[in-house]
Write a protein that holds these residues in place. Structure first.
Motif, mmCIF file in Angstrom:
data_model
loop_
_atom_site.group_PDB
_atom_site.id
_atom_site.type_symbol
_atom_site.label_atom_id
_atom_site.label_comp_id
_atom_site.label_asym_id
_atom_site.label_seq_id
_atom_site.Cartn_x
_atom_site.Cartn_y
_atom_site.Cartn_z
ATOM 1 N N ILE A 33 0.854 -1.194 0.000
ATOM 2 C CA ILE A 33 0.000 0.000 0.000
ATOM 3 C C ILE A 33 0.886 1.239 0.000
ATOM 4 C CG2 ILE A 33 -1.653 1.353 1.361
ATOM 5 C CD1 ILE A 33 -2.833 -1.329 2.275
ATOM 6 N N THR A 34 0.599 2.129 -0.927
ATOM 7 C CA THR A 34 1.335 3.388 -1.003
ATOM 8 C C THR A 34 0.407 4.524 -0.597
ATOM 9 O OG1 THR A 34 2.726 2.567 -2.804
ATOM 10 C CG2 THR A 34 2.605 4.956 -2.506
ATOM 11 N N VAL A 35 0.838 5.287 0.382
ATOM 12 C CA VAL A 35 0.071 6.451 0.819
ATOM 13 C C VAL A 35 0.965 7.690 0.709
ATOM 14 C CG1 VAL A 35 -1.464 5.167 2.349
ATOM 15 C CG2 VAL A 35 0.715 6.010 3.220
ATOM 16 N N PRO A 36 0.385 8.857 0.485
ATOM 17 C CA PRO A 36 1.203 10.074 0.367
ATOM 18 C C PRO A 36 1.895 10.412 1.682
ATOM 19 C CG PRO A 36 -1.040 10.428 -0.447
ATOM 20 C CD PRO A 36 -1.048 9.131 0.285
ATOM 21 N N GLY A 37 3.173 10.824 1.587
ATOM 22 C CA GLY A 37 3.917 11.164 2.783
ATOM 23 C C GLY A 37 3.276 12.285 3.581
ATOM 24 N N TRP A 38 2.682 13.268 2.887
ATOM 25 C CA TRP A 38 2.069 14.389 3.610
ATOM 26 C C TRP A 38 0.906 13.924 4.467
ATOM 27 C CZ3 TRP A 38 -3.028 15.641 3.186
ATOM 28 C CH2 TRP A 38 -3.724 15.179 2.063
ATOM 29 N N ARG A 39 0.178 12.913 3.960
ATOM 30 C CA ARG A 39 -0.977 12.435 4.719
ATOM 31 C C ARG A 39 -0.530 11.725 5.997
ATOM 32 N NH1 ARG A 39 -6.076 11.978 3.146
ATOM 33 N NH2 ARG A 39 -5.567 12.115 0.931
ATOM 34 N N VAL A 40 0.556 10.984 5.897
ATOM 35 C CA VAL A 40 1.093 10.321 7.092
ATOM 36 C C VAL A 40 1.576 11.368 8.090
ATOM 37 C CG1 VAL A 40 2.876 8.784 7.978
ATOM 38 C CG2 VAL A 40 1.721 8.242 5.828
#
Length: 221
Positions: A33-40
């Motif tokens: 799963i790839t999520v945007p770094g800013w969201r993390v």
């Protein structure tokens, strides 16, 4: 009436927020799963039990939550030796105790990580608590409530770097002070309840005596 300074740790006293962000990103990749770094990054400061769903959705939490958290812990452990205290952290804690304030460190982190931070910070004889001590994590106020019981605080103010710290304090009627050290903006912290926002710990230290301590309400009352 005694005054208590409740201090968040990650992002407030130790410079960990971006290490946490990278560790979570790598953890999500272990389940493809790839999520945007800013969201993390925007979720750093809330408890790990809530972060997976907040960042990637309820289905990812349901299918992979525990595995992602385990991978985060492994990844973060690998960079633990890179962690450094934020400038002024030791001075802030010592100045607070010299003023006669009760100081308690309230961390959403794991006990083993906080024990490592304590060695770096050398805060003296202060109380501390971790996510291992509560059932519900930030922005729930449980951690702050447990921290206050540690020192039997009558009046308190909460200091943290994230909107989650400010929201947790507001839920139990306590004022909060925001710091820019975690990467959240001044407007965001104020909108989440911060009475004031400081750019660094030394500036906050200079105004410790003027912080807006408020009476701690008994949750059973």
């Amino acid at each position: 009436m005694s005054n208590t300074l409740v201090l968040d740790v990650d992002g407030t006293l130790v410079d960990t927020n971006y290490h946490h962000t990278v560790a979570w990103l790598r953890a999500f990749r272990t389940v493809d799963i790839t999520v945007p770094g800013w969201r993390v990054h925007r979720a750093i400061g809330m408890g790990g039990d809530k972060l997976v769903a907040a960042v990637a959705g309820d289905k990812v939490e349901q299918d992979h939550g525990d595995k992602v958290r385990q991978a985060w812990e492994r990844n973060f452990d690998e960079v633990l030796d890179e962690i450094q205290p934020l400038e002024g952290a030791h001075r802030l804690v010592r100045a607070a105790t010299d003023l006669g304030l009760a100081v308690v460190l309230a961390s959403s982190g794991k006990r083993k990580h906080v024990e490592h931070y304590l060695k770096l910070l050398d805060p003296g004889d202060v109380a501390w608590t971790t996510s291992d001590d509560v059932e519900d994590s930030k922005p729930a106020p449980d951690l702050i409530e447990v921290a206050l019981r540690e020192v039997k605080g009558e009046r308190a103010v909460v200091v943290g770097d994230s909107v989650w710290d400010c929201e947790a304090a507001a839920r139990i009627g306590l004022p909060s002070i925001g710091l820019l050290t975690g990467g959240f903006g001044e407007d965001e912290l104020v909108d989440s309840g911060a009475s004031a926002v400081y750019s660094d710990l030394d500036t906050l230290r200079a105004e410790l005596a003027d912080l807006p301590f408020a009476v701690v309400e008994d949750p059973k009352a």
